[in-house]
Design a protein around this motif. Structure first.
Motif, PDB file in Angstrom:
ATOM      1  N   UNK A   1      11.492  -5.725  -7.436  1.00 19.40           N
ATOM      2  CA  UNK A   1      12.170  -7.014  -7.558  1.00 19.40           C
ATOM      3  C   UNK A   1      12.463  -7.619  -6.194  1.00 19.40           C
TER       4      UNK A   1
ATOM      5  N   UNK B   1      10.614  -1.873  -3.542  1.00 18.26           N
ATOM      6  CA  UNK B   1       9.492  -2.464  -4.268  1.00 18.26           C
ATOM      7  C   UNK B   1      10.023  -3.145  -5.516  1.00 18.26           C
TER       8      UNK B   1
ATOM      9  N   UNK C   1       0.813  -1.209   0.000  1.00 21.92           N
ATOM     10  CA  UNK C   1       0.000   0.000   0.000  1.00 21.92           C
ATOM     11  C   UNK C   1       0.844   1.255   0.000  1.00 21.92           C
ATOM     12  N   UNK C   2       2.128   1.084   0.140  1.00 17.53           N
ATOM     13  CA  UNK C   2       3.047   2.222   0.233  1.00 17.53           C
ATOM     14  C   UNK C   2       2.741   3.083   1.456  1.00 17.53           C
TER      15      UNK C   2
ATOM     16  N   UNK D   1      11.125  -0.300   2.000  1.00 17.93           N
ATOM     17  CA  UNK D   1      10.979   0.671   0.915  1.00 17.93           C
ATOM     18  C   UNK D   1      11.394   0.116  -0.440  1.00 17.93           C
TER      19      UNK D   1
END
Lengths: 439, 309
Positions: free
Chosen positions: A425, A423, A243-244, A421
């Motif tokens: 890979x 995202x 959701x960041x 933080x």
């Protein structure tokens, strides 16, 4: 304090969930069920069994069936029904002879049943077949063929009964004086054991399987709550990553606060559940103590409950850090599962060792393994549940776990800081190790 | 020097050997609104993440509110990340109090300000709903409320208009302007130039990590001259692009934006147009930001021009 805000949020988020309430209530019910299970199993769990006797010696079957028909326990508790095969098939007799000769000559060979009997067993027309060879008096060898041979009580009954019949026959043949026969028979009766478990709290009559079952049960409970709460953390972190939310959180507070707040908050929720169980369990036991098997009640000593809480806390912190590392390193639940499996193995291995524990809780390999930090929470608890090790050993294991947890948390916080933080890979193990090096 | 709220000096960031942000510097005074413009993948979000200390620059300096980024100043900043996210299982009010407390707000303060903002964004009736029950647009609004609720002195908004309907875009724009009036310094990134045009004081345009243009909006516009014309017409205007003195045409069918070569060709154009079309209106305009941007892009990367009309 921002840590408190995070702790509060994580705690509330779990405790307010319906699933928390359901599992809190359901688990003691299951636990109660588990307490009654051995008793229920014994009373109602048995099916009626039909066992045939094929007696080539000719003198055992009649006595055996008479004896069994007289015996109330056979009919009511064991639910066994013995009948004889009237027409003995001589082919089976010669098959036994061939087998015995082979065994004598140390030749490998399979025991063979004639197809008719084999089919009867496989088709469940009979549950077992007792074969008594011609020369049983000499060899004292009998054969029991069945689809299920793990019914110890039945096995025990068959063996001891045939033994008695054989013995008295031999005696009567050699000794003509019935008085002497009687004396000898009396002298060779079975010993009746009663098992008592000795604890600080008192000495209670028990059955040998009770402590074993109960400690496996407690271990399962410990294992499942550690796993459940560990996975909750993992999924929470993955959600924040996906959701960041992580970015907002990190721009509002320290990552360490986030990491420790999360682990503490969810851990408190876990502790709340354990506390509720203890309360509910206490209420239940105090109300229905007369209905519960004494040997089960005596298992739950206050000491054991305290250790349960202690090792839950230790296990929880250890594995929640591991799970949070996984959560911070992956991007999806599926990826996480891949890593979570090896972690659950770390919890399962003690189970296997645990089986050794019940037989001998103080063998050196078990003692050693219980000091290996990742095994300590489950293994040390299991050792305690079977027979309490020295306080020194317990204290050492707790201390080593605490040191290990601090070390793990220190590394975990570093991996978490970078991982949360990242995202896209999936990082390689090498990269994850590199994260721990960042200052 | 120290009265700049935001100072970026020569920021550089590489990802796997590829330069994502290349030597970006900017300064922003109190109460200024800066539009960070650029196409997708230009490096806007990376720049913003560096400002927010989410990722560290490979080199360069960042100063916010007169100091280096630290825990202390976190409460004075509001950050709306590009990808929105809230706890799906939390209720609206719980969301407000969690993020509010995280920004150091007192409980009654959260209550007061939260309620005011919920009203403003028309979310009042959803206060006890769970976030997962909200529509995407409503969740966006809630996120925006969280960003500004603690009255930050510096707001950094990554694509604040993305995913909002026109009505809510107006609301957000109004609040941005209201915050500006209160003296809040604002950076927002967008690839939607029209919205930037109406709100920002100055502009930084980046492409492929490099700053391609920056300065106050008015200066930039005048720099690009007044050789822009807007023509409303009926007929077939295909011939316009082949006129020698026309540099660029964006034809929308009934209206076109024409950029002329030099400053003295307006009369010629009008004559030519009247000959072949029926012209409804003919006016000179300031270049729109998107025009400037497209032009600037064409200048800076000759290689891949023309693949994006």
């Amino acid at each position: 304090m921002k840590v408190l805000t995070i702790i509060k949020k994580e705690y509330k988020q779990i405790v307010k969930k319906k699933s928390f309430i359901i599992s809190t209530i359901l688990s003691p019910i299951l636990m109660a069920g588990f307490m009654f299970l051995p008793i229920l199993l014994q009373r109602a769990g048995r099916e009626e069994k039909t066992i045939k006797i094929l007696d080539f010696s000719g003198f055992i079957q009649k006595q055996f069936i008479e004896e069994s028909n007289k015996n109330k326990r056979v009919k009511e508790a064991l639910k066994l029904n013995f009948t004889n095969i009237i027409k003995t098939d001589q082919k089976q007799n010669s098959l036994i002879k061939i087998y015995e000769k082979n065994v004598l000559n140390k030749n490998d060979s399979n025991f063979q049943l004639i197809p008719e009997y084999k089919k009867k067993i496989l088709d469940k027309m009979i549950d077992g077949l007792i074969l008594i060879p011609e020369n049983v008096k000499k060899t004292r060898q009998i054969y029991f063929c069945a689809s299920n041979i793990s019914d110890f009580e039945t096995n025990k009954y068959i063996i001891s009964t045939i033994q008695k019949i054989l013995s008295s026959n031999v005696l009567k043949e050699k000794i003509k004086d019935p008085k002497i026969v009687e004396i000898v028979e009396k002298a060779t009766r079975d010993v009746k054991p009663s098992l008592f478990i000795v604890k600080k709290e008192g000495t209670t009559k028990s059955r040998s399987e009770i402590p074993y079952i109960m400690s496996i049960f407690m271990l399962t409970l410990l294992f499942s709550i550690i796993m459940a709460y560990g996975q909750l953390i993992m999924r929470g972190i993955i959600e924040e990553k996906n959701n960041r939310i992580a970015e907002v959180l990190i721009s509002s507070t320290k990552t360490q606060y986030l990491f420790y707040g999360k682990i503490l908050g969810i851990g408190l929720a876990g502790l709340t559940q354990v506390a509720l169980w203890i309360i509910l369990g206490g209420v239940f036991i105090s109300r229905y103590s007369f209905k519960i098997d004494k040997s089960i009640l005596s298992f739950f000593t206050p000491e054991l409950i305290i250790y349960f809480v202690v090792f839950f806390i230790l296990g929880y912190f250890m594995f929640s850090v591991l799970f949070s590392i996984v959560g911070a390193s992956v991007n999806t639940d599926q990826e996480a599962q891949q890593y979570a499996t090896p972690i659950s193995f770390l919890l399962i291995i003690p189970f296997i060792i645990g089986i050794m524990i019940t037989q001998n809780p103080n063998t050196s390999i078990v003692v050693l393994a219980s000091f290996f930090p990742l095994f300590t929470p489950t293994l040390m608890f299991m050792r305690i549940s079977v027979s309490i090790p020295s306080f020194f050993q317990i204290a050492c294991s707790i201390l080593s776990s605490l040191i290990f947890i601090m070390f793990l948390a220190w590394i975990g916080a570093k991996i978490f800081r970078t991982g949360i933080l990242m995202y896209g890979k999936k990082p390689s193990l090498k990269e994850i190790i590199k994260w721990t090096m960042y200052r | 020097m120290n009265d700049h709220v935001v100072v970026l000096e020569k920021l550089v960031k590489d990802f796997d050997g590829k330069r994502a942000v290349d030597n970006i510097s900017l300064r922003l005074s109190k109460g200024e609104i800066l539009g960070l413009l650029g196409p997708n993948g230009a490096g806007k979000t990376t720049t913003i993440r560096m400002i927010m200390n989410i990722i560290a620059p490979d080199s360069g300096n960042i100063r916010l509110l007169g100091e280096k980024f630290s825990e202390k100043i976190k409460d004075r900043i509001g950050y709306l990340p590009e990808e929105r996210g809230l706890y799906r299982k939390l209720k609206v009010l719980e969301t407000l109090s969690f993020f509010g407390e995280l920004k150091g707000m007192k409980r009654d303060e959260i209550k007061k300000k939260g309620n005011k903002l919920l009203k403003k964004f028309d979310l009042e009736s959803y206060r006890s709903k769970k976030v997962e029950e909200l529509s995407k647009g409503m969740a966006q609004k809630l996120q925006f409320i969280i960003t500004i609720m603690h009255s930050p002195e510096f707001l950094i908004l990554d694509e604040p208009f993305a995913g909002l309907d026109p009505v809510n875009i107006e609301i957000v724009k109004d609040i941005i302007l209201e915050k500006k009036r209160e003296g809040v310094t604002i950076i927002f990134s967008t690839h939607l130039m029209e919205y930037a045009e109406k709100t920002v004081d100055s502009v930084v345009m980046i492409n492929k990590g490099k700053k391609v243009l920056d300065g106050p909006l008015s200066e930039i516009k005048s720099m690009y001259g007044t050789q822009f014309l807007k023509v409303n017409y009926n007929g077939n205007a295909e011939f316009v692009s082949s006129l020698k003195y026309v540099k660029n045409v964006r034809d929308y069918g009934k209206e076109m934006e024409i950029e002329l070569q030099g400053n003295n060709n307006k009369d010629r154009l009008l004559k030519d147009l009247i000959n072949k079309l029926s012209v409804n209106s003919f006016q000179t305009t300031e270049p729109s930001l998107s025009n400037i941007f497209i032009k600037r892009l064409a200048q800076t990367n000759h290689v891949d021009k023309g693949d994006d009309k």
